[in-house]
Design a protein around this motif. Structure first.
Motif, PDB file in Angstrom:
ATOM      1  N   GLU A   1       9.453 -13.730 -13.826  1.00 12.77           N
ATOM      2  CA  GLU A   1       8.644 -13.289 -14.963  1.00 12.77           C
ATOM      3  C   GLU A   1       9.099 -11.942 -15.524  1.00 12.77           C
ATOM      4  O   GLU A   1       9.020 -11.714 -16.737  1.00 12.77           O
ATOM      5  CB  GLU A   1       7.166 -13.208 -14.559  1.00 12.77           C
ATOM      6  N   THR A   2       9.549 -11.048 -14.660  1.00 15.69           N
ATOM      7  CA  THR A   2       9.940  -9.708 -15.113  1.00 15.69           C
ATOM      8  C   THR A   2      11.410  -9.609 -15.506  1.00 15.69           C
ATOM      9  O   THR A   2      11.803  -8.678 -16.211  1.00 15.69           O
ATOM     10  CB  THR A   2       9.677  -8.669 -14.012  1.00 15.69           C
ATOM     11  N   GLY A   3      12.217 -10.536 -15.004  1.00 20.03           N
ATOM     12  CA  GLY A   3      13.653 -10.452 -15.243  1.00 20.03           C
ATOM     13  C   GLY A   3      14.351  -9.436 -14.364  1.00 20.03           C
ATOM     14  O   GLY A   3      15.540  -9.136 -14.575  1.00 20.03           O
ATOM     15  N   LEU A   4      13.653  -8.911 -13.355  1.00 18.91           N
ATOM     16  CA  LEU A   4      14.234  -7.905 -12.469  1.00 18.91           C
ATOM     17  C   LEU A   4      14.916  -8.571 -11.272  1.00 18.91           C
ATOM     18  O   LEU A   4      14.521  -9.651 -10.835  1.00 18.91           O
ATOM     19  CB  LEU A   4      13.150  -6.947 -11.974  1.00 18.91           C
ATOM     20  N   PRO A   5      15.935  -7.925 -10.715  1.00 23.14           N
ATOM     21  CA  PRO A   5      16.598  -8.461  -9.521  1.00 23.14           C
ATOM     22  C   PRO A   5      15.634  -8.588  -8.348  1.00 23.14           C
ATOM     23  O   PRO A   5      14.683  -7.803  -8.213  1.00 23.14           O
ATOM     24  CB  PRO A   5      17.688  -7.423  -9.220  1.00 23.14           C
ATOM     25  N   GLN A  26      -0.960 -11.074  -5.189  1.00 23.58           N
ATOM     26  CA  GLN A  26      -0.785 -11.960  -6.327  1.00 23.58           C
ATOM     27  C   GLN A  26       0.504 -11.637  -7.071  1.00 23.58           C
ATOM     28  O   GLN A  26       0.960 -10.491  -7.072  1.00 23.58           O
ATOM     29  CB  GLN A  26      -1.970 -11.828  -7.281  1.00 23.58           C
ATOM     30  N   VAL A  27       1.065 -12.649  -7.700  1.00 22.39           N
ATOM     31  CA  VAL A  27       2.244 -12.421  -8.538  1.00 22.39           C
ATOM     32  C   VAL A  27       1.931 -11.354  -9.588  1.00 22.39           C
ATOM     33  O   VAL A  27       2.759 -10.479  -9.882  1.00 22.39           O
ATOM     34  CB  VAL A  27       2.686 -13.735  -9.219  1.00 22.39           C
ATOM     35  N   SER A  28       0.730 -11.391 -10.108  1.00 26.21           N
ATOM     36  CA  SER A  28       0.333 -10.428 -11.138  1.00 26.21           C
ATOM     37  C   SER A  28       0.349  -8.993 -10.621  1.00 26.21           C
ATOM     38  O   SER A  28       0.596  -8.053 -11.382  1.00 26.21           O
ATOM     39  CB  SER A  28      -1.052 -10.765 -11.682  1.00 26.21           C
ATOM     40  N   ASP A  29       0.096  -8.794  -9.318  1.00 29.18           N
ATOM     41  CA  ASP A  29       0.165  -7.452  -8.737  1.00 29.18           C
ATOM     42  C   ASP A  29       1.585  -6.907  -8.828  1.00 29.18           C
ATOM     43  O   ASP A  29       1.799  -5.730  -9.173  1.00 29.18           O
ATOM     44  CB  ASP A  29      -0.270  -7.481  -7.265  1.00 29.18           C
ATOM     45  N   LEU A  30       2.559  -7.745  -8.524  1.00 30.61           N
ATOM     46  CA  LEU A  30       3.959  -7.335  -8.580  1.00 30.61           C
ATOM     47  C   LEU A  30       4.404  -7.127 -10.019  1.00 30.61           C
ATOM     48  O   LEU A  30       5.120  -6.159 -10.327  1.00 30.61           O
ATOM     49  CB  LEU A  30       4.833  -8.394  -7.907  1.00 30.61           C
ATOM     50  N   VAL A  31       3.987  -8.000 -10.896  1.00 28.25           N
ATOM     51  CA  VAL A  31       4.362  -7.883 -12.306  1.00 28.25           C
ATOM     52  C   VAL A  31       3.780  -6.609 -12.910  1.00 28.25           C
ATOM     53  O   VAL A  31       4.452  -5.888 -13.657  1.00 28.25           O
ATOM     54  CB  VAL A  31       3.907  -9.121 -13.096  1.00 28.25           C
ATOM     55  N   GLU A  32       2.543  -6.314 -12.563  1.00 28.07           N
ATOM     56  CA  GLU A  32       1.914  -5.095 -13.066  1.00 28.07           C
ATOM     57  C   GLU A  32       2.647  -3.856 -12.558  1.00 28.07           C
ATOM     58  O   GLU A  32       2.880  -2.909 -13.318  1.00 28.07           O
ATOM     59  CB  GLU A  32       0.455  -5.049 -12.634  1.00 28.07           C
ATOM     60  N   ASP A  40       0.815  -1.207   0.000  1.00 27.38           N
ATOM     61  CA  ASP A  40       0.000   0.000   0.000  1.00 27.38           C
ATOM     62  C   ASP A  40       0.851   1.261   0.000  1.00 27.38           C
ATOM     63  O   ASP A  40       0.342   2.365  -0.239  1.00 27.38           O
ATOM     64  CB  ASP A  40      -0.989   0.011   1.177  1.00 27.38           C
ATOM     65  N   ASN A  41       2.161   1.120   0.236  1.00 24.69           N
ATOM     66  CA  ASN A  41       3.074   2.254   0.134  1.00 24.69           C
ATOM     67  C   ASN A  41       3.671   2.406  -1.267  1.00 24.69           C
ATOM     68  O   ASN A  41       4.372   3.386  -1.528  1.00 24.69           O
ATOM     69  CB  ASN A  41       4.224   2.121   1.140  1.00 24.69           C
ATOM     70  N   PHE A  42       3.383   1.443  -2.141  1.00 24.14           N
ATOM     71  CA  PHE A  42       3.993   1.487  -3.468  1.00 24.14           C
ATOM     72  C   PHE A  42       3.685   2.787  -4.214  1.00 24.14           C
ATOM     73  O   PHE A  42       4.591   3.371  -4.822  1.00 24.14           O
ATOM     74  CB  PHE A  42       3.566   0.283  -4.314  1.00 24.14           C
ATOM     75  N   PRO A  43       2.446   3.305  -4.190  1.00 24.89           N
ATOM     76  CA  PRO A  43       2.195   4.566  -4.900  1.00 24.89           C
ATOM     77  C   PRO A  43       3.078   5.712  -4.417  1.00 24.89           C
ATOM     78  O   PRO A  43       3.557   6.519  -5.229  1.00 24.89           O
ATOM     79  CB  PRO A  43       0.713   4.834  -4.616  1.00 24.89           C
ATOM     80  N   ALA A  44       3.319   5.795  -3.115  1.00 25.51           N
ATOM     81  CA  ALA A  44       4.166   6.861  -2.573  1.00 25.51           C
ATOM     82  C   ALA A  44       5.620   6.688  -3.002  1.00 25.51           C
ATOM     83  O   ALA A  44       6.301   7.660  -3.360  1.00 25.51           O
ATOM     84  CB  ALA A  44       4.063   6.889  -1.049  1.00 25.51           C
ATOM     85  N   VAL A  45       6.092   5.449  -2.980  1.00 26.62           N
ATOM     86  CA  VAL A  45       7.471   5.174  -3.397  1.00 26.62           C
ATOM     87  C   VAL A  45       7.629   5.469  -4.884  1.00 26.62           C
ATOM     88  O   VAL A  45       8.620   6.079  -5.315  1.00 26.62           O
ATOM     89  CB  VAL A  45       7.841   3.711  -3.074  1.00 26.62           C
ATOM     90  N   LEU A  46       6.657   5.037  -5.672  1.00 22.10           N
ATOM     91  CA  LEU A  46       6.706   5.278  -7.108  1.00 22.10           C
ATOM     92  C   LEU A  46       6.693   6.774  -7.413  1.00 22.10           C
ATOM     93  O   LEU A  46       7.412   7.236  -8.313  1.00 22.10           O
ATOM     94  CB  LEU A  46       5.526   4.588  -7.792  1.00 22.10           C
ATOM     95  N   ALA A  58       5.819  -3.013 -14.363  1.00 20.84           N
ATOM     96  CA  ALA A  58       5.719  -2.474 -15.722  1.00 20.84           C
ATOM     97  C   ALA A  58       6.045  -0.985 -15.771  1.00 20.84           C
ATOM     98  O   ALA A  58       6.354  -0.445 -16.840  1.00 20.84           O
ATOM     99  CB  ALA A  58       4.316  -2.718 -16.270  1.00 20.84           C
ATOM    100  N   ASN A  59       5.990  -0.316 -14.630  1.00 18.48           N
ATOM    101  CA  ASN A  59       6.391   1.085 -14.589  1.00 18.48           C
ATOM    102  C   ASN A  59       7.882   1.200 -14.883  1.00 18.48           C
ATOM    103  O   ASN A  59       8.690   0.440 -14.328  1.00 18.48           O
ATOM    104  CB  ASN A  59       6.102   1.679 -13.202  1.00 18.48           C
ATOM    105  N   PRO A  60       8.295   2.134 -15.734  1.00 17.00           N
ATOM    106  CA  PRO A  60       9.717   2.244 -16.074  1.00 17.00           C
ATOM    107  C   PRO A  60      10.605   2.575 -14.893  1.00 17.00           C
ATOM    108  O   PRO A  60      11.809   2.281 -14.916  1.00 17.00           O
ATOM    109  CB  PRO A  60       9.752   3.365 -17.123  1.00 17.00           C
ATOM    110  N   GLU A  61      10.026   3.149 -13.839  1.00 16.03           N
ATOM    111  CA  GLU A  61      10.821   3.505 -12.665  1.00 16.03           C
ATOM    112  C   GLU A  61      11.125   2.310 -11.766  1.00 16.03           C
ATOM    113  O   GLU A  61      11.995   2.388 -10.903  1.00 16.03           O
ATOM    114  CB  GLU A  61      10.085   4.568 -11.835  1.00 16.03           C
ATOM    115  N   VAL A  62      10.406   1.200 -11.951  1.00 20.63           N
ATOM    116  CA  VAL A  62      10.586   0.018 -11.096  1.00 20.63           C
ATOM    117  C   VAL A  62      11.694  -0.850 -11.678  1.00 20.63           C
ATOM    118  O   VAL A  62      11.571  -1.369 -12.787  1.00 20.63           O
ATOM    119  CB  VAL A  62       9.279  -0.785 -10.970  1.00 20.63           C
ATOM    120  N   ILE A  63      12.761  -1.025 -10.905  1.00 23.69           N
ATOM    121  CA  ILE A  63      13.928  -1.757 -11.406  1.00 23.69           C
ATOM    122  C   ILE A  63      14.243  -2.994 -10.567  1.00 23.69           C
ATOM    123  O   ILE A  63      15.249  -3.657 -10.802  1.00 23.69           O
ATOM    124  CB  ILE A  63      15.171  -0.852 -11.488  1.00 23.69           C
TER     125      ILE A  63
END
Length: 257
Positions: A119-123, A73-79, A40-46, A82-87
């Motif tokens: 799935e995302t290939g991210l660290p 869900q895994v899909s929540d993290l994958v979605e 629930d803090n993801f929007p603030a971090v983003l 998808a933001n370019p700022e998420v590495i």
């Protein structure tokens, strides 16, 4: 330098975030990775990442909060990724010191994060405390189903987890703990980790390094983490800064996209 683990959202830096970041830039920090601890803090971090060209962020749930996100869900993290700022995915992991979340909830959350990283290939940013063997077992088991890129963040574990994770291609991040007088065992482990697998972090506002112990930690203090690593590895400070920055950019390659 690249501070690969900063906790910038919330009250700690609410009044002076821009000043904190400017001090860090002056000290030589050119990139920051802002960490998501609760979904629930993801929007603030983003938002912090979106409004600063030198800050990126992660998406995940800290193991302390695993019991609050059983329906993640895994899909929540994958979605989110998808933001370019998420590495990166995380931080996730296992922490049995405080027991804020049950072991089964932490393990279930960790496996979801692993799948999202796959799935995302991210660290995958991994927090481990008093769970070394189980963490190593899960990483090795999950690798059978498909590779992913682990990062042992703020490493304070023993030789076993470090050795087993390095065999899977993991990176290891060091924090101000490396400079603590009491951290002899941590230094013994990090001394054996190859320099091409080490990156730096402050984990601010926690764990201020020597000589800043007792203060609110901030990214400007990353240079003291680099100094502690330079002393441990008997390397010039500039070489440590250059190598660890190159390692971090290689690990978090999405920053170049």
């Amino acid at each position: 330098m690249f501070d690969t683990h900063v906790n910038l959202h919330g009250e700690t830096f609410a009044d002076d975030l821009e000043e904190v970041l400017e001090r860090a830039r002056i000290s030589g920090v050119s990139r920051f990775l802002a960490i998501c601890d609760r979904f629930d803090n993801f929007p603030a971090v983003l938002e912090i990442a979106k409004t600063h060209g030198d800050i990126w962020c992660s998406a995940g749930v800290h193991p302390h909060h695993a019991n609050d996100y059983k329906n993640l869900q895994v899909s929540d993290l994958v979605e989110a990724a998808a933001n370019p700022e998420v590495i990166a995915i995380g931080e996730t992991g296992l922490d049995f010191h405080y027991g804020y979340s049950a072991e089964e909830d932490q393990v279930a959350s960790l496996r979801k994060h692993i799948q999202a990283a796959r799935e995302t290939g991210l660290p995958l940013i991994l927090h481990t405390r008093e769970a070394d063997t189980l963490m190593a077992d899960i990483l090795e088991e999950e690798f059978v189903s498909g590779a992913f890129q682990p990062l042992l963040h703020c490493y304070t574990g023993g030789h076993e987890l470090a050795h087993r994770a390095l065999a899977l291609g993991s990176y290891v991040s060091v924090s101000g703990i490396l400079s603590f007088k009491s951290a002899r065992e941590v230094r013994e482990v990090i001394a054996e980790v190859p320099m091409d697998r080490i990156i730096l972090e402050t984990d601010c506002p926690y764990l201020a390094p020597v000589p800043m112990r007792g203060r609110r930690n901030e990214p400007a203090y990353l240079t003291h983490v680099a100094e502690a690593l330079a002393e441990l590895k008997s390397m010039p400070l500039e070489a440590v800064q250059q190598v660890t920055e190159a390692n971090a950019i290689r690990l978090f390659s999405k920053v170049l996209q």
